[in-house]
Design an enzyme around this catalytic site. Structure first.
Site, PDB file in Angstrom:
ATOM      1  CB  SER A 127      -6.971   5.082   6.651  1.00 54.55           C
ATOM      2  OG  SER A 127      -6.278   5.624   7.751  1.00 54.55           O
ATOM      3  CE1 TYR A 152      -2.334   2.849   5.113  1.00 56.45           C
ATOM      4  CE2 TYR A 152      -2.980   4.560   6.668  1.00 56.45           C
ATOM      5  CZ  TYR A 152      -3.186   3.312   6.107  1.00 56.45           C
ATOM      6  OH  TYR A 152      -4.236   2.527   6.524  1.00 56.45           O
TER       7      TYR A 152
END
Length: 335
Positions: A127, A152
């Site tokens: 990501s 995350y």
């Protein structure tokens, strides 16, 4: 090829599976169908895939070690596209266990399956959030990513590190793809475009964080999928130029690679909203709010490494991609 797509009921997973099926691959999909967002949307995605005779699906959680091991023994895929994960920056602040289970334990279980069953190439989702507190733009794979600002992001950074160790120890070809704000038809209901569209059509205001002073490298789903498939077809190899005396984060003497996939066209959030308003034919009521924990003010992908590796760079204009999303949304929800 026989390709495992984890998270195949997800947004990127469904589109990736469709692309592989369309070119003749056999796709075996797994997904735990979590209720993080509307399960009926996931089931509708699976219905689209089920129309292909070369697609098979099993409800399975990658964090469940023993059932997953039994699955590997039965199926033995040639290559793996690993997209299953607990998504969402803000959700990670309130539900950390979901990220430890799926993004760490689950990822380790997938690596073990690849290691023990001769997988020729593992491509997994990282990501843009791994860039964390970095302020130098555009974000490059050559930059360090040691300052994540959300759990995350930290789990995605951890995935890259763990993948490298497996690549080094077991010579497993692995490639990580850092996705930049993916959007498009069949998108996730927790993402801005979906939230904004639903609110605007319901006559409700939209929440705009950091008082609108946000910039994102919005990347259309078809571009993401083309990048994934091209990378899958070119297994990672050691970088002959890697210098352990001066290590480059983007290189390795193991069969390990990591690439950005972004549009390389950072768009101010308010321009994104304007594109949506034009596509809907409705002006949004806007509720300006401060920056949220875990968010960053700007993202911008350097995609030269991806282009050098597979000869591809995303290019879909935001206005075009937003328009396609609105067409899908109106047709799917009949509004």
């Amino acid at each position: 090829m026989k390709v495992l797509v984890t998270g195949c009921a997800g947004f990127i997973g469904m589109h990736t599976a469709q692309a592989l099926l369309s070119r003749g691959d056999e796709v075996v999909g797994i997904d735990n169908l979590s209720d993080y967002y509307d399960v009926s949307l996931k089931q509708a995605r699976l219905e689209r895939l089920a129309a292909h005779p070369r697609f098979r699906f099993e409800t399975l959680d990658i964090a469940d070690r023993q059932p997953l091991r039994a699955w590997w023994e039965r199926e033995r895929p040639d290559r793996v596209v690993h997209l299953a994960a607990q998504a969402g920056v803000r959700y990670s602040i309130t539900h950390p266990d979901a990220y430890f289970d799926s993004n760490l334990t689950g990822f380790g279980n997938v690596l073990e399956g690849c290691r023990h069953h001769g997988v020729g190439h593992l491509v997994y989702a990282s990501s843009s959030s791994v860039y964390g507190g970095n302020a130098q733009l555009p974000f490059s794979e050559h930059h360090g990513v040691d300052h994540p600002i959300s759990l995350y992001a930290a789990t995605k950074k951890a995935n890259e590190l763990i993948a490298h160790s497996y690549s080094h120890l077991y010579r497993l070809p692995v490639t990580g793809l850092r996705f930049f704000t993916v959007y498009g038809p069949w998108g996730r209901p927790d993402m801005a475009l979906f939230l904004f569209t639903r609110a605007i059509l319901a006559g409700k205001p939209i929440d705009i964080f950091n008082n609108g002073q946000m910039v994102r490298d919005f990347t259309y789903i078809d571009d993401i999928v083309q990048g994934v498939v091209r990378v899958l077809d070119k297994p990672a190899t050691p970088d002959p130029a890697f210098d352990p005396a001066h290590p480059d984060p983007a290189a390795s003497n193991a069969p390990y690679r990591v690439f950005n996939i972004g549009n390389h066209q950072p768009t101010p959030l308010m321009d994104y909203v304007s594109a949506l308003e034009r596509a809907l034919g409705v002006e949004a009521r806007k509720n300006f709010m401060p920056m949220q924990p875990g968010d960053v003010p700007a993202t911008f992908a350097d995609v030269e490494a991806l282009n050098d590796w597979v000869g591809f760079r995303p290019s879909t204009p935001v206005a075009e991609g937003v328009g396609r999303f609105v067409e899908w949304y109106r047709a799917f929800y009949k509004v």
